[in-house]
Design an enzyme around this catalytic site. Structure first.
Site, short mmCIF file in Angstrom:
data_model
loop_
_atom_site.label_atom_id
_atom_site.label_comp_id
_atom_site.label_asym_id
_atom_site.label_seq_id
_atom_site.Cartn_x
_atom_site.Cartn_y
_atom_site.Cartn_z
N LYS A 61 0.79 -1.24 0.00
CA LYS A 61 0.00 0.00 0.00
C LYS A 61 0.82 1.29 0.00
O LYS A 61 0.33 2.35 0.41
CB LYS A 61 -1.01 0.04 1.17
CG LYS A 61 -1.81 -1.21 1.42
CD LYS A 61 -2.30 -1.90 0.18
CE LYS A 61 -3.42 -1.21 -0.53
NZ LYS A 61 -3.82 -2.01 -1.74
N HIS A 122 6.66 -7.32 -2.45
CA HIS A 122 6.54 -6.67 -1.13
C HIS A 122 7.54 -7.29 -0.16
O HIS A 122 7.48 -7.00 1.04
CB HIS A 122 5.13 -6.88 -0.56
CG HIS A 122 4.05 -6.12 -1.27
ND1 HIS A 122 4.22 -4.85 -1.76
CD2 HIS A 122 2.76 -6.45 -1.55
CE1 HIS A 122 3.08 -4.45 -2.32
NE2 HIS A 122 2.19 -5.40 -2.22
N SER A 152 -4.22 2.82 4.81
CA SER A 152 -4.49 2.19 3.51
C SER A 152 -4.49 0.66 3.65
O SER A 152 -5.34 -0.04 3.08
CB SER A 152 -3.43 2.65 2.50
OG SER A 152 -3.68 2.09 1.24
N PHE A 243 -4.47 10.11 -9.87
CA PHE A 243 -5.34 9.18 -9.12
C PHE A 243 -6.67 9.00 -9.86
O PHE A 243 -7.14 7.87 -10.05
CB PHE A 243 -5.58 9.73 -7.70
CG PHE A 243 -6.48 8.86 -6.89
CD1 PHE A 243 -6.01 7.68 -6.32
CD2 PHE A 243 -7.82 9.20 -6.70
CE1 PHE A 243 -6.85 6.85 -5.58
CE2 PHE A 243 -8.67 8.38 -5.96
CZ PHE A 243 -8.18 7.21 -5.40
N MET A 246 -6.23 6.87 -13.10
CA MET A 246 -5.96 5.45 -12.82
C MET A 246 -7.18 4.78 -12.21
O MET A 246 -7.46 3.61 -12.47
CB MET A 246 -4.74 5.30 -11.91
CG MET A 246 -3.44 5.40 -12.71
SD MET A 246 -1.96 5.12 -11.72
CE MET A 246 -2.24 3.48 -11.08
S1 PPS Z 1 -0.63 -2.89 -3.27
O1 PPS Z 1 -1.86 -3.69 -3.08
O2 PPS Z 1 0.29 -3.06 -2.13
O3 PPS Z 1 0.03 -3.14 -4.55
O4 PPS Z 1 -1.14 -1.38 -3.22
P1 PPS Z 1 -0.31 -0.10 -3.69
O5 PPS Z 1 -0.51 0.10 -5.13
O6 PPS Z 1 1.08 -0.15 -3.17
O7 PPS Z 1 -1.01 1.05 -2.88
C1 PPS Z 1 -2.36 1.39 -3.03
C2 PPS Z 1 -2.49 2.80 -2.50
O8 PPS Z 1 -1.93 3.70 -3.46
C3 PPS Z 1 -2.95 4.59 -3.90
N1 PPS Z 1 -2.74 4.95 -5.31
C4 PPS Z 1 -2.52 6.20 -5.72
N2 PPS Z 1 -2.40 7.36 -5.03
C5 PPS Z 1 -2.21 8.49 -5.76
N3 PPS Z 1 -2.14 8.53 -7.10
C6 PPS Z 1 -2.25 7.39 -7.82
N4 PPS Z 1 -2.18 7.45 -9.15
C7 PPS Z 1 -2.44 6.16 -7.13
N5 PPS Z 1 -2.59 4.87 -7.51
C8 PPS Z 1 -2.77 4.15 -6.39
C9 PPS Z 1 -4.24 3.81 -3.68
O9 PPS Z 1 -5.35 4.64 -3.71
C10 PPS Z 1 -3.94 3.22 -2.31
O10 PPS Z 1 -3.92 4.21 -1.29
P2 PPS Z 1 -5.19 4.64 -0.41
O11 PPS Z 1 -4.63 5.58 0.63
O12 PPS Z 1 -5.74 3.40 0.21
O13 PPS Z 1 -6.13 5.31 -1.33
#
Ligand code: PPS
Length: 309
Positions: A61, A122, A152, A243, A246
């Protein structure tokens, strides 16, 4: 991999739904991992990448999917359609993931692809298969401040029906602080890669920097990968990886994972995407308690995280 095989990914998960459950965690060298990963550990550890492969490593996350999308777009000169050829976990396999058949494991997907591959993990630094370092693979590590990362991950535990029950929020904070969640301690994870970043030529990024100035960070990734794309393409990549964009992109928003695994009625995978959302979840007492423990756990590391920007 054929188009048909790529599309079969969601179908395979759907077909395995009867065997899907909140899998227990089993420690591998002290790190709690989902039982399917622990049971396949020897083949994961033995994986030998090609020197041209790229590793994208994170604590869960922390911004993995965002970084995968940026890298794929950079590799395809900003071609949005090319990056919609398959969902994220097929374009960029998750090294250690293993699930009941017929869901393909990360290793199975990787073995069907030709290098250079974009590989997600991870795993904490000490559990990354040694072949990555022997072959001097480029590695991008993304770290996110502990409080937002925790929030998250909490929502992800609620909606990902293959992870252990998160339990009440207050207990979940304790589990995070004690390193009892899947993939272990956030503190050791961010410190482990930080200590090795120079020796292993790891590009160490922060989620907060990506939020603050995505253009600057996309350019950093471009230089690290020895790529050169025009300013116009950089602008396009920043826009495509916002965000909002995507979240609407079915090849980047994890809607490929059926509801029996990622339940969107509980939380979206693309949930909020902000810095500072922790302020909506921690009580003042929880925040103080967390900060005091954080000081102790991070005192031996010189890493500055920003919890607000
Ligand atoms: S995982 O399952 O571990 O692969 O998840 P990961 O991609 O590492 O993390 C998911 C969180 O990243 C946010 N996210 C983004 N934030 C900002 N901009 C973009 N483009 C973006 N893409 C993914 C996603 O919303 C999750 O965070 P939270 O805080 O839960 O929204």
């Amino acid at each position: 991999m054929s188009k048909e095989e790529q599309l079969n990914y969601s179908e395979a998960i759907q077909n395995a739904s009867a065997y899907l459950m909140r899998f227990p965690l089993i420690p591998v060298r002290g790190i709690p991992l989902m039982n399917y990963i622990a049971n396949n550990w020897d083949s994961i550890w033995a994986f030998c990448p090609d020197p041209s492969d790229l590793l994208i490593a994170t604590y869960p996350k922390a911004g993995t999917t965002w970084t995968q999308e940026i890298v794929d777009l950079l590799l395809h000169n900003g071609d949005a359609e090319a990056c919609k050829r398959a969902p994220t976990p097929v374009r960029s396999p998750f090294l250690e993931i293993c699930s009941p058949p017929p869901i393909p494991s990360g290793l199975e997907l990787l073995h069907k692809m030709d290098p250079p591959r974009m590989i997600k993990t991870h795993l904490p630094f000490q559990l990354v298969p040694p072949g990555f370092w022997e072959n001097k693979c480029k590695t991008i590590y993304v770290a996110r401040n502990a409080k937002d990362n925790l929030v998250s991950y909490y929502y992800f535990h609620c909606m990902n029906l293959t992870l252990p029950e998160p339990g009440p929020w207050g207990d979940y904070i304790q589990k995070f602080m004690r390193g009892q969640l899947s993939w272990g301690s956030w503190y050791d994870h961010v410190k482990g890669y930080w200590k090795e970043r120079e020796k292993r030529n790891i590009l160490y990024l922060f989620y907060e920097d990506l939020k603050e100035n995505p253009r600057r960070e996309v350019e950093r990734i471009m230089r690290y990968l020895d790529l050169s794309v025009s300013d116009e393409v950089i602008s396009k990549i920043v826009e495509l990886t916002s965000f909002k964009n995507m979240k609407e992109n079915p090849m980047a928003n994890y809607s490929c994972i059926p509801k029996c695994v990622f339940d969107p009625s509980i939380s979206d995978f693309m949930r909020k995407g902000e810095v500072g959302d922790w302020t909506n979840h921690f009580t003042p007492e929880q925040s103080t308690m967390f900060d005091e423990d954080y000081e102790k756990q991070m005192k031996d590391a010189n890493i500055s995280f920003r919890t607000l920007i």
